[in-house]
Design a protein around this motif. Structure first.
Motif, short mmCIF file in Angstrom:
data_model
loop_
_atom_site.label_atom_id
_atom_site.label_comp_id
_atom_site.label_asym_id
_atom_site.label_seq_id
_atom_site.Cartn_x
_atom_site.Cartn_y
_atom_site.Cartn_z
N ALA A 108 0.83 -1.20 0.00
CA ALA A 108 0.00 0.00 0.00
C ALA A 108 0.87 1.26 0.00
CB ALA A 108 -0.92 0.00 1.22
N MET A 109 1.92 1.26 0.81
CA MET A 109 2.82 2.41 0.87
C MET A 109 3.50 2.63 -0.48
SD MET A 109 4.41 1.59 4.64
CE MET A 109 5.63 2.91 4.68
N ALA A 110 3.87 1.55 -1.15
CA ALA A 110 4.51 1.67 -2.45
C ALA A 110 3.56 2.24 -3.50
CB ALA A 110 5.04 0.31 -2.91
N SER A 111 2.27 1.94 -3.35
CA SER A 111 1.30 2.35 -4.37
C SER A 111 0.89 3.80 -4.27
CB SER A 111 0.05 1.47 -4.25
OG SER A 111 -0.74 1.87 -3.13
N GLY A 112 1.15 4.46 -3.13
CA GLY A 112 0.70 5.83 -2.94
C GLY A 112 -0.55 5.94 -2.11
N CYS A 113 -0.97 4.83 -1.48
CA CYS A 113 -2.15 4.83 -0.63
C CYS A 113 -1.72 5.11 0.81
CB CYS A 113 -2.86 3.48 -0.70
SG CYS A 113 -4.46 3.44 0.11
N PRO A 114 -2.17 6.19 1.43
CA PRO A 114 -1.77 6.50 2.82
C PRO A 114 -2.21 5.38 3.76
CG PRO A 114 -2.88 8.37 1.80
CD PRO A 114 -3.07 7.21 0.88
N VAL A 115 -1.41 5.10 4.78
CA VAL A 115 -1.65 3.94 5.64
C VAL A 115 -1.82 4.33 7.10
CG1 VAL A 115 -0.40 2.41 4.08
CG2 VAL A 115 0.82 3.48 5.98
N ILE A 116 -2.62 3.51 7.78
CA ILE A 116 -2.80 3.60 9.23
C ILE A 116 -2.58 2.20 9.79
CG2 ILE A 116 -4.37 4.13 11.13
CD1 ILE A 116 -5.95 5.89 9.18
N SER A 117 -1.74 2.10 10.83
CA SER A 117 -1.52 0.81 11.47
C SER A 117 -1.25 1.03 12.95
CB SER A 117 -0.36 0.06 10.78
OG SER A 117 -0.33 -1.29 11.22
N THR A 118 -0.62 0.06 13.59
CA THR A 118 -0.43 0.09 15.04
C THR A 118 1.04 -0.12 15.39
OG1 THR A 118 -0.92 -2.28 15.15
CG2 THR A 118 -2.75 -0.75 15.52
N ARG A 119 1.36 0.10 16.67
CA ARG A 119 2.74 -0.04 17.15
C ARG A 119 2.97 -1.47 17.64
NH1 ARG A 119 0.70 4.82 19.01
NH2 ARG A 119 1.76 6.69 18.24
N VAL A 120 2.84 -2.42 16.75
CA VAL A 120 2.97 -3.84 17.10
C VAL A 120 4.15 -4.43 16.36
CG1 VAL A 120 1.90 -6.11 16.79
CG2 VAL A 120 0.55 -4.22 17.69
N SER A 121 4.95 -5.21 17.09
CA SER A 121 6.05 -5.98 16.50
C SER A 121 6.98 -5.06 15.70
CB SER A 121 5.47 -7.11 15.64
OG SER A 121 6.44 -8.03 15.25
N GLY A 122 7.27 -5.42 14.43
CA GLY A 122 8.21 -4.65 13.63
C GLY A 122 7.58 -3.52 12.84
N ILE A 123 6.29 -3.27 13.00
CA ILE A 123 5.63 -2.24 12.19
C ILE A 123 6.26 -0.86 12.37
CG2 ILE A 123 3.43 -1.03 11.82
CD1 ILE A 123 2.03 -3.71 12.32
N PRO A 124 6.65 -0.44 13.60
CA PRO A 124 7.32 0.86 13.71
C PRO A 124 8.66 0.96 12.99
CG PRO A 124 6.40 0.20 15.83
CD PRO A 124 6.30 -0.99 14.92
N GLU A 125 9.25 -0.19 12.60
CA GLU A 125 10.45 -0.14 11.78
C GLU A 125 10.13 0.21 10.33
OE1 GLU A 125 12.96 -3.66 12.26
OE2 GLU A 125 12.02 -4.01 14.23
N LEU A 126 8.89 0.00 9.95
CA LEU A 126 8.42 0.33 8.60
C LEU A 126 7.82 1.74 8.56
CD1 LEU A 126 7.54 -0.52 5.67
CD2 LEU A 126 5.42 -1.38 6.72
N ILE A 127 7.04 2.09 9.58
CA ILE A 127 6.28 3.34 9.59
C ILE A 127 6.68 4.18 10.79
CG2 ILE A 127 3.98 4.38 9.70
CD1 ILE A 127 2.89 1.69 8.62
N GLU A 128 7.20 5.36 10.53
CA GLU A 128 7.38 6.34 11.59
C GLU A 128 6.10 7.17 11.66
OE1 GLU A 128 10.07 10.27 12.68
OE2 GLU A 128 10.91 8.73 11.34
N ASP A 129 5.52 7.25 12.85
CA ASP A 129 4.24 7.92 13.00
C ASP A 129 4.30 9.36 12.53
OD1 ASP A 129 1.57 8.34 13.81
OD2 ASP A 129 2.22 9.06 15.78
N ASN A 130 3.30 9.73 11.73
CA ASN A 130 3.13 11.08 11.18
C ASN A 130 4.22 11.46 10.19
OD1 ASN A 130 1.30 13.27 11.16
ND2 ASN A 130 2.75 14.54 12.29
N ARG A 131 4.99 10.46 9.76
CA ARG A 131 5.98 10.71 8.72
C ARG A 131 5.69 9.83 7.50
NH1 ARG A 131 10.69 9.06 6.35
NH2 ARG A 131 12.23 10.68 5.91
N ASP A 132 5.59 8.51 7.73
CA ASP A 132 5.32 7.56 6.64
C ASP A 132 3.87 7.06 6.68
OD1 ASP A 132 8.24 7.45 6.15
OD2 ASP A 132 8.24 6.37 8.05
N GLY A 133 3.14 7.41 7.73
CA GLY A 133 1.77 6.96 7.93
C GLY A 133 1.37 7.33 9.34
#
Length: 433
Positions: free
Chosen positions: A348-373
């Motif tokens: 989804a991030m690669a496609s240009g679709c903005p994302v919302i997720s949670t601070r679980v497991s390795g997800i914060p390594e992919l998404i910095e809050d308010n920067r990448d999603g």
């Protein structure tokens, strides 16, 4: 695809050619022959494995695939189709007679391995039986493997596939390696410490996993494990930031507790109460299908959700290219299971679709809050509803997050780059560095 000459004929040539110039892809002496052990190939939900194998093949590695199960009845993904002639599946008579022949030839290695498996899993009879059956299915192919002469046996998932790779490595006297992900770490830790210790190369998909395994499996994990992300194919996940709908949410994933889709449904209930008008498409199948449909009905939002079931990758990409937002509220399940870093989020991030997720497991390594999603606490429908409402109301924020997200994927989650890095690690262990 023709088979190589027998092992005895290839070993002298291998010794003579392993010192040739490094390959351009990895910077190391070429890696020629690798066997992948997987639970099932092709598999609708594991296209990341097909992409990884395809990259190794494009870099000159002859990869063959041992599938421990028959092919999935689902449609074959585009990524898997070119690899089908490289796959070997189990056959009942072959399993019986092939494994018996290997046991008679290598009784010490086979019986010793089976004893170790039983000693580890006897308290869990189902796991023990599945492990033994998987090993027999792997041993079925030993005669062919001796002819193919793999330099490395690699498995995806630290459960049954890695158990098979470990046994085949012992029988064939070849190094084995594996990649561990999520449930195979947090739930089914089958001989995990021993597998890490005995492997020539141990790989996982996040730094979170390295820390967790160092605390829960073996202290050696912090030194032994390499991090290789499960990335996305940037060519097939083209950047499509424009011409999106104004109020469509997309969620993609197995209908399993770890995906948090019940929290999403509850958030939709809150949004309806606030007067929001939107539609959600939920792509995926799984054990919670009926339960989630009933929960949506009970919450009064069944008409807001399209339960689309399992879909091919092309259909998923089409939905990602048109949705306003992508939402994946991952959570830690009651049994401790959780996501690793979901590939659907990366796509989804690669496609240009903005994302919302949670601070679980390795997800914060992919998404910095308010920067990448946007990241919200797990199991918090109100926080999730707030984040959805914010992004729907702020097109400038959606555009900024989408642009940063694409850059993040290009930098650290490009499937080809990550597979090439794995290729380099494999070459290092094969050539003794």
């Amino acid at each position: 695809m023709s088979e190589p000459a027998p092992m005895q004929a290839t070993l002298p040539q291998q010794a003579a050619t392993d010192t040739v110039a490094p390959s351009a892809a990895t910077g190391h002496a070429p890696l020629r022959r690798v066997v992948y052990v997987v639970s099932q190939f092709p598999c609708l939900h594991e296209t990341f494995i097909a992409r990884e194998i395809a990259t190794l093949v494009s870099e000159g590695v002859d990869v063959r695939i041992l599938s421990l199960k028959a092919p999935s009845p689902h449609p074959i993904q585009r990524e898997s189709a070119p690899l089908l002639d490289r796959v070997r599946h189990p056959h009942l008579l072959g399993t019986i007679f092939g494994s018996l022949a290997v046991t008679l030839r290598e009784p010490r290695q086979v019986l010793g391995s089976l004893a170790a498996i039983v000693a580890d899993s006897w308290r869990h009879p189902v796991v023990a039986v599945k492990s033994l059956v998987s090993v027999l299915r792997g041993l079925e192919h030993v005669a062919w493997l001796r002819r193919f002469d793999p330099q490395l046996i690699h498995a995806h998932w630290a459960t049954y596939p890695t158990t098979v790779a470990w046994v085949l490595g012992r029988v064939l006297h070849r190094p084995f390696s594996f990649t561990c992900h999520a449930h195979d770490i947090f739930i089914e830790r089958q001989m995990l410490a021993r597998k890490i210790d005995d492997s020539a190369l141990a790989v996982t998909i996040s730094h979170f996993n390295v820390d967790w395994l160092s605390s829960h499996a073996t202290p050696r994990a912090s030194d032994k494990l390499k991090v290789v992300h499960c990335g996305v194919d940037l060519d097939r996940n083209a950047w499509q930031p424009h011409n999106r709908s104004t109020a469509t949410l997309l969620a993609v994933g197995r209908l399993d507790p770890i995906k948090g889709f019940a929290t999403l449904i509850d958030a939709l209930r809150l949004l309806r109460e606030r007067g929001a008008h939107l539609h959600c498409r939920l792509i995926g199948s799984g054990p919670l299908d009926d339960e989630l449909r009933q929960f949506a009905h009970d919450c009064g939002v069944a008409d807001m959700i399209d339960f689309a079931g399992a879909q091919t990758q092309d259909v998923v990409r089409g939905s990602m290219n048109s949705a306003t937002l992508f939402v994946l509220p991952s959570e830690v399940a009651d049994d401790g299971n959780r996501d690793g870093i979901p590939v659907a989020l990366m796509e989804a991030m690669a496609s240009g679709c903005p994302v919302i997720s949670t601070r679980v497991s390795g997800i914060p390594e992919l998404i910095e809050d308010n920067r990448d999603g946007l990241l919200v606490p797990e199991r918090d429908p109100e926080a999730l509803a707030d984040a959805i409402q914010q992004l729907l109301a702020e097109p400038e924020l959606r555009a900024r997050l989408a642009a940063r997200a694409r850059a993040r994927i290009e930098h650290a989650f490009d499937a080809r780059k990550e597979a090439s890095r794995l290729h380099g690690y494999m070459a290092e262990v094969v050539h003794g560095r």
